[in-house]
Design an enzyme around this catalytic site. Sequence first.
Site, PDB file in Angstrom:
ATOM      1  N   GLY A 239       0.036  -0.630 -12.235  1.00 49.09           N
ATOM      2  CA  GLY A 239       0.443  -0.178 -10.908  1.00 49.09           C
ATOM      3  C   GLY A 239      -0.295   1.018 -10.349  1.00 49.09           C
ATOM      4  O   GLY A 239      -0.134   1.334  -9.161  1.00 49.09           O
ATOM      5  N   GLU A 273      -0.476  -1.295 -18.877  1.00 47.85           N
ATOM      6  CA  GLU A 273      -1.132  -2.541 -18.467  1.00 47.85           C
ATOM      7  C   GLU A 273      -1.912  -2.342 -17.169  1.00 47.85           C
ATOM      8  O   GLU A 273      -1.646  -3.011 -16.172  1.00 47.85           O
ATOM      9  CB  GLU A 273      -0.072  -3.625 -18.247  1.00 47.85           C
ATOM     10  CG  GLU A 273       0.821  -3.892 -19.444  1.00 47.85           C
ATOM     11  CD  GLU A 273       2.038  -4.757 -19.138  1.00 47.85           C
ATOM     12  OE1 GLU A 273       2.636  -5.290 -20.072  1.00 47.85           O
ATOM     13  OE2 GLU A 273       2.393  -4.885 -17.938  1.00 47.85           O
ATOM     14  N   PRO A 274      -2.859  -1.431 -17.151  1.00 49.24           N
ATOM     15  CA  PRO A 274      -3.547  -1.164 -15.889  1.00 49.24           C
ATOM     16  C   PRO A 274      -4.538  -2.264 -15.516  1.00 49.24           C
ATOM     17  O   PRO A 274      -5.180  -2.849 -16.396  1.00 49.24           O
ATOM     18  CB  PRO A 274      -4.307   0.139 -16.183  1.00 49.24           C
ATOM     19  CG  PRO A 274      -4.590   0.074 -17.652  1.00 49.24           C
ATOM     20  CD  PRO A 274      -3.407  -0.636 -18.274  1.00 49.24           C
ATOM     21  N   ARG A 276      -5.812  -2.749 -11.508  1.00 47.09           N
ATOM     22  CA  ARG A 276      -6.517  -2.279 -10.311  1.00 47.09           C
ATOM     23  C   ARG A 276      -7.257  -0.962 -10.544  1.00 47.09           C
ATOM     24  O   ARG A 276      -8.387  -0.782 -10.092  1.00 47.09           O
ATOM     25  CB  ARG A 276      -5.496  -2.107  -9.184  1.00 47.09           C
ATOM     26  CG  ARG A 276      -6.110  -1.856  -7.822  1.00 47.09           C
ATOM     27  CD  ARG A 276      -5.033  -1.460  -6.802  1.00 47.09           C
ATOM     28  NE  ARG A 276      -3.865  -2.277  -6.831  1.00 47.09           N
ATOM     29  CZ  ARG A 276      -3.635  -3.340  -6.035  1.00 47.09           C
ATOM     30  NH1 ARG A 276      -4.510  -3.671  -5.123  1.00 47.09           N
ATOM     31  NH2 ARG A 276      -2.523  -4.033  -6.143  1.00 47.09           N
ATOM     32  N   ARG A 312      -6.793 -10.651   0.236  1.00 46.50           N
ATOM     33  CA  ARG A 312      -5.916  -9.480   0.388  1.00 46.50           C
ATOM     34  C   ARG A 312      -5.709  -9.042   1.848  1.00 46.50           C
ATOM     35  O   ARG A 312      -4.571  -8.741   2.234  1.00 46.50           O
ATOM     36  CB  ARG A 312      -6.427  -8.304  -0.441  1.00 46.50           C
ATOM     37  CG  ARG A 312      -6.558  -8.604  -1.943  1.00 46.50           C
ATOM     38  CD  ARG A 312      -6.807  -7.366  -2.795  1.00 46.50           C
ATOM     39  NE  ARG A 312      -5.625  -6.541  -2.850  1.00 46.50           N
ATOM     40  CZ  ARG A 312      -5.459  -5.423  -2.198  1.00 46.50           C
ATOM     41  NH1 ARG A 312      -6.433  -4.953  -1.437  1.00 46.50           N
ATOM     42  NH2 ARG A 312      -4.343  -4.750  -2.279  1.00 46.50           N
ATOM     43  N   TYR A 316      -1.791  -9.334   2.635  1.00 49.51           N
ATOM     44  CA  TYR A 316      -1.002  -8.087   2.584  1.00 49.51           C
ATOM     45  C   TYR A 316      -1.365  -7.110   3.708  1.00 49.51           C
ATOM     46  O   TYR A 316      -0.979  -5.938   3.628  1.00 49.51           O
ATOM     47  CB  TYR A 316      -1.259  -7.340   1.267  1.00 49.51           C
ATOM     48  CG  TYR A 316      -1.216  -8.154   0.006  1.00 49.51           C
ATOM     49  CD1 TYR A 316      -0.051  -8.792  -0.420  1.00 49.51           C
ATOM     50  CD2 TYR A 316      -2.351  -8.254  -0.804  1.00 49.51           C
ATOM     51  CE1 TYR A 316      -0.034  -9.509  -1.608  1.00 49.51           C
ATOM     52  CE2 TYR A 316      -2.326  -8.967  -1.998  1.00 49.51           C
ATOM     53  CZ  TYR A 316      -1.165  -9.599  -2.384  1.00 49.51           C
ATOM     54  OH  TYR A 316      -1.153 -10.300  -3.565  1.00 49.51           O
ATOM     55  N   CYS A 355     -11.210 -22.112   8.778  1.00 47.20           N
ATOM     56  CA  CYS A 355     -10.553 -22.544  10.015  1.00 47.20           C
ATOM     57  C   CYS A 355      -9.121 -22.037  10.119  1.00 47.20           C
ATOM     58  O   CYS A 355      -8.165 -22.822  10.110  1.00 47.20           O
ATOM     59  CB  CYS A 355     -10.592 -24.057  10.089  1.00 47.20           C
ATOM     60  SG  CYS A 355     -12.273 -24.635  10.135  1.00 47.20           S
ATOM     61  N   GLU A 356      -8.963 -20.749  10.147  1.00 44.48           N
ATOM     62  CA  GLU A 356      -7.647 -20.139  10.380  1.00 44.48           C
ATOM     63  C   GLU A 356      -7.865 -18.822  11.107  1.00 44.48           C
ATOM     64  O   GLU A 356      -8.794 -18.073  10.774  1.00 44.48           O
ATOM     65  CB  GLU A 356      -6.939 -19.824   9.050  1.00 44.48           C
ATOM     66  CG  GLU A 356      -6.612 -21.033   8.234  1.00 44.48           C
ATOM     67  CD  GLU A 356      -5.312 -20.907   7.451  1.00 44.48           C
ATOM     68  OE1 GLU A 356      -4.478 -20.028   7.783  1.00 44.48           O
ATOM     69  OE2 GLU A 356      -5.159 -21.695   6.519  1.00 44.48           O
ATOM     70  N   TYR A 384      -8.140  -8.217  -7.779  1.00 47.55           N
ATOM     71  CA  TYR A 384      -7.455  -9.239  -6.988  1.00 47.55           C
ATOM     72  C   TYR A 384      -8.352  -9.802  -5.875  1.00 47.55           C
ATOM     73  O   TYR A 384      -7.882 -10.174  -4.814  1.00 47.55           O
ATOM     74  CB  TYR A 384      -6.137  -8.691  -6.418  1.00 47.55           C
ATOM     75  CG  TYR A 384      -5.256  -8.095  -7.494  1.00 47.55           C
ATOM     76  CD1 TYR A 384      -4.625  -8.903  -8.419  1.00 47.55           C
ATOM     77  CD2 TYR A 384      -5.093  -6.709  -7.616  1.00 47.55           C
ATOM     78  CE1 TYR A 384      -3.853  -8.366  -9.439  1.00 47.55           C
ATOM     79  CE2 TYR A 384      -4.318  -6.159  -8.632  1.00 47.55           C
ATOM     80  CZ  TYR A 384      -3.701  -7.002  -9.533  1.00 47.55           C
ATOM     81  OH  TYR A 384      -2.937  -6.458 -10.537  1.00 47.55           O
TER      82      TYR A 384
HETATM   83  N1  LLP Z   1       1.580  -5.644 -15.530  1.00 47.41           N
HETATM   84  C1  LLP Z   1       2.299  -6.563 -14.876  1.00 47.41           C
HETATM   85  C2  LLP Z   1       3.487  -7.122 -15.521  1.00 47.41           C
HETATM   86  C3  LLP Z   1       1.919  -6.965 -13.590  1.00 47.41           C
HETATM   87  O1  LLP Z   1       2.643  -7.873 -12.946  1.00 47.41           O
HETATM   88  C4  LLP Z   1       0.754  -6.419 -13.001  1.00 47.41           C
HETATM   89  C5  LLP Z   1       0.343  -6.823 -11.663  1.00 47.41           C
HETATM   90  C6  LLP Z   1       0.016  -5.470 -13.735  1.00 47.41           C
HETATM   91  C7  LLP Z   1       0.468  -5.092 -14.988  1.00 47.41           C
HETATM   92  C8  LLP Z   1      -1.226  -4.832 -13.203  1.00 47.41           C
HETATM   93  O2  LLP Z   1      -0.975  -4.057 -12.088  1.00 47.41           O
HETATM   94  P1  LLP Z   1      -2.118  -3.102 -11.488  1.00 47.41           P
HETATM   95  O3  LLP Z   1      -2.422  -2.064 -12.533  1.00 47.41           O
HETATM   96  O4  LLP Z   1      -3.315  -3.929 -11.191  1.00 47.41           O
HETATM   97  O5  LLP Z   1      -1.533  -2.518 -10.285  1.00 47.41           O
HETATM   98  N2  LLP Z   1      -2.374  -9.299  -5.751  1.00 47.41           N
HETATM   99  C9  LLP Z   1      -1.829  -7.997  -5.428  1.00 47.41           C
HETATM  100  C10 LLP Z   1      -1.355  -7.239  -6.636  1.00 47.41           C
HETATM  101  C11 LLP Z   1      -0.372  -8.023  -7.499  1.00 47.41           C
HETATM  102  C12 LLP Z   1      -0.025  -7.329  -8.773  1.00 47.41           C
HETATM  103  C13 LLP Z   1       0.585  -8.285  -9.720  1.00 47.41           C
HETATM  104  N3  LLP Z   1       0.974  -7.713 -10.954  1.00 47.41           N
HETATM  105  C14 LLP Z   1      -2.878  -7.216  -4.651  1.00 47.41           C
HETATM  106  O6  LLP Z   1      -3.947  -7.739  -4.393  1.00 47.41           O
HETATM  107  O7  LLP Z   1      -2.610  -6.079  -4.262  1.00 47.41           O
END
Ligand code: LLP
Length: 432
Positions: A239, A273-274, A276, A312, A316, A355-356, A384
């Site tokens: 996150g 669990e990083p 992004r 994205r 979003y 085409c959108e 992503y």
């Molecule tokens: N752990 C779990 C259980 C998750 O569901 C996720 C992301 C992560 C770790 C990694 O999160 P991060 O560190 O990347 O923030 N598609 C969306 C983001 C969806 C995130 C899904 N889960 C976007 O493009 O912003």
Amino acid sequence: MDHFAYRSRSLYCENIPVAQLAERYGTPLYIYSKATLVHHLHQIQEAFKEVEPLICYSVKTNGNVALCKVMAEHGSGFDVTSGGELHRALLAGGKGEKIVFAGVGKTDAEFRYALDNNVSLFNVESEQELHALGHVAKSMGKVASVALRVNPDLPPKTHAKTDTSVKGVKFGLDIETVLDVAKGILGNPGVKVIGLHMHLGSPILSAEPYRMGVAKALDLIARLREQGHPISVMNMGGGFGIHYRKQEAQPAKAFAEVIVPAVKQAKCKLVLEPGRFVVGNAGLLLSRVIYTKESGGKHFIIQDAAMNDLIRPTLYDSFHRVWPAEPSAEFPNLPEDYEMDVPGGLKVDVVGPVCESGDFLAKGRSLPPMKRGDLLATFSAGAYGMSMSSNYNSRVRAAEVLVDGETSKLIRRRETYQDLVGPELEAMALPN
Ligand code: LLP
């Protein structure tokens, strides 16, 4: 910090002009910087080193096997959310003891695949899942280690589609029910509850939600231990946000300041669990202008990357910096503020060929005038981007290239028309 920079009015990835990569590999092209990738992983490793965490790169963010290999080589484990992601992690050299398995809908076949490969932790999200996992593990003569994923019911903190810790989303066990569920599993021979898992949402730009999350985690860990569960793992998920517009993100140590003391207090092993934070700013999407046009009083840049390459913005309303790879002398190399009008610039929508009307990378942006053949960079596209790409409009997926200093390596070739129809033709060739 990243390794994309302009030199003599030309955008470089590390020591290679991106224009050279476009010539060699074509566009649209995902370009990744290895140094940036490793730098961001190191930032997390460094910030949390006091508690020797298990860092599990989140494969869903960008599962390219070559990138996952770089992660494994630099000490990362993997967070996977499907059998397919587990396959990628294992191919990249990941070992079961450094892999954690998340997701609300794991199937029995996925449990078996993960248990066969000695995956170290299952983040379990429902009572039924807990019993199904216990059943499969027992049938294999194994005991699955489990972290209960809790929805801590925090205030909204990011886009509604990616906020996973507000009431009413599908993720995790309701914080009110988690203790009952945990009690019900005591004595099950197939599962051992050894941890607590929270993934709060993504992207998060402040440490505050983690402060609230760990407070709830500490309380639950104490209660789970009282029930007799040997809790030794605290998994705080991913996150951590990144800079998309300006310098809006927090450094890893801001999150560590909140999480590390709680982990010490709980006397637990920390899992993170990083995704992004590690790969987001290590990648950009390079595209070429096909046409420009004016319509309905608006200016459009039509370039060869589309919503199927980077969904994205339309999914979003995400903001990605977009700027020419070779801006002319009257314009800044990189504007200070991408949301401001640049003198001499034109307000444009940057759109693709799909085409959108929702097919855009940027809307109402002030950009230097561009012409056919010019190259455009869409920044912060490493996370992503490719992993959410599709073949919509029967567009072949982009190629991906990894840059390391002066060298570049194709890490996914551009798809072909044969790739598009292959599975259909194979199926049609089968007898009824
Ligand atoms: N752990 C779990 C259980 C998750 O569901 C996720 C992301 C992560 C770790 C990694 O999160 P991060 O560190 O990347 O923030 N598609 C969306 C983001 C969806 C995130 C899904 N889960 C976007 O493009 O912003």
